[in-house]
Write a protein that holds these residues in place. Structure first.
Motif, PDB file in Angstrom:
ATOM      1  N   CYS A 166       8.851  -3.438   1.378  1.00 53.97           N
ATOM      2  CA  CYS A 166       8.237  -2.085   1.669  1.00 53.97           C
ATOM      3  C   CYS A 166       6.431  -2.293   1.305  1.00 53.97           C
ATOM      4  N   LEU A 167       6.249  -3.054   0.398  1.00 51.49           N
ATOM      5  CA  LEU A 167       4.902  -3.494   0.286  1.00 51.49           C
ATOM      6  C   LEU A 167       4.284  -4.102   1.315  1.00 51.49           C
ATOM      7  N   GLN A 168       4.782  -5.103   1.847  1.00 50.35           N
ATOM      8  CA  GLN A 168       4.475  -5.728   3.292  1.00 50.35           C
ATOM      9  C   GLN A 168       4.227  -4.882   4.065  1.00 50.35           C
ATOM     10  N   MET A 169       5.098  -3.817   4.306  1.00 47.63           N
ATOM     11  CA  MET A 169       4.964  -2.790   5.432  1.00 47.63           C
ATOM     12  C   MET A 169       3.445  -1.849   5.349  1.00 47.63           C
ATOM     13  N   TYR A 170       3.430  -1.359   4.072  1.00 50.00           N
ATOM     14  CA  TYR A 170       2.511  -0.478   3.961  1.00 50.00           C
ATOM     15  C   TYR A 170       1.184  -1.110   3.131  1.00 50.00           C
ATOM     16  N   ALA A 171       1.288  -2.104   2.603  1.00 50.91           N
ATOM     17  CA  ALA A 171      -0.053  -2.844   1.830  1.00 50.91           C
ATOM     18  C   ALA A 171       0.117  -4.152   2.304  1.00 50.91           C
ATOM     19  N   PRO A 172      -0.209  -4.609   3.488  1.00 44.85           N
ATOM     20  CA  PRO A 172       0.125  -5.950   3.786  1.00 44.85           C
ATOM     21  C   PRO A 172      -1.041  -6.855   3.349  1.00 44.85           C
ATOM     22  N   SER A 173      -2.268  -6.117   2.931  1.00 41.79           N
ATOM     23  CA  SER A 173      -3.354  -7.169   2.370  1.00 41.79           C
ATOM     24  C   SER A 173      -2.868  -7.469   0.935  1.00 41.79           C
TER      25      SER A 173
END
Length: 261
Positions: A166-173
């Protein structure tokens, strides 16, 4: 903002057709949709200045304070998860222009001194880790972005396993290592201690979660209404001119529709 999401949808579907009398922004536009209307310069570069002006016309009066909603919850509580996914996130998506949101992922936890860690949680150690992950995400990304990640987590069958994707999806940086360092380090403890202090300071003291306050106050009536129809409650509590989402008033960005080529 909801209106910017609407603008993004309108612009993106017009990539291959002349929809609503506007053209798709040039691929050279360097900014994501959430920033298109942040300044006149960005709007001009992304060729959406006309749409930004139209959207500004339907925004609520910014001089009227938003409805301040604070949710005290815990990451693995079934009722908390249901409230977040079925009431709070849909309402926030539609009404974030007239509401401010504070998330307090602590719930019925307790500060303790034990070999298992500084906190004891109602649903065991996994919930303490889930609370800590969400606290760190809120701190590292800000409430708006964090809530999207938390909604993704709480919607999943396994909250903890969903955290990294979920972190990678919405905050990939942002790397997962950054979040994990917060969770396992001093910062995570300090964040949770702060939430513990906030939760203990509730007056009246909370007896269950989810526990919802509006403008810092708790009433049984507001909680009951929030659990069944939060959207209508937020619309009612807002003191300014109601946005179109509350009134059901139609909003048209233009009138030309999609033209057949």
């Amino acid at each position: 903002m909801r209106v910017l999401c609407l603008l993004a949808v309108v612009l993106l579907i017009s990539k291959d057709h002349k929809c609503f009398g506007i053209s798709h922004p040039k691929p050279a536009c360097r900014y994501p949709p959430s920033q298109w209307c942040r300044s006149l310069e960005i709007a001009i570069e992304c060729k959406v200045q006309k749409q930004c002006m139209e959207l500004s016309a339907i925004k609520p009066n910014q001089t009227v304070p938003p409805v301040a909603l604070t949710l005290y919850y815990e990451s693995l509580c079934p009722d908390c998860r249901a409230f977040i996914t079925q009431q709070l996130f849909p309402t926030w998506t539609m009404l974030q222009d007239i509401m401010s949101l504070t998330l307090v992922p602590y719930g019925n936890a307790k500060e303790v001194l034990s070999a298992n860690g500084p906190f004891s949680c109602q649903h065991g150690e996994p919930e303490c880790r889930g609370n800590m992950i969400e606290a760190c995400i809120i701190h590292l990304t800000g409430t708006s972005l964090a809530f999207q990640i938390i909604y993704c987590m709480e919607s999943a069958s396994n909250v903890l396993n969903a955290a990294e994707p979920c972190l990678q999806m919405y905050a990939p940086s942002m790397s997962w290592a950054t979040v994990d360092a917060c969770v396992t380090g001093r910062l995570g403890y300090e964040l949770m201690h702060g939430y513990a202090v906030m939760t203990r300071a509730l007056n009246p003291a909370h007896t269950h979660v989810p526990w919802v306050t509006f403008d810092g106050e708790y009433t049984e009536d507001n909680e009951a209404r929030a659990m069944s129809s939060l959207f209508h409650l937020v619309c009612e509590l807002y003191k300014g001119v109601k946005p179109p989402a509350c009134t059901g008033a139609p909003v048209r960005l233009s009138t030309s529709g999609c033209l057949k080529e």
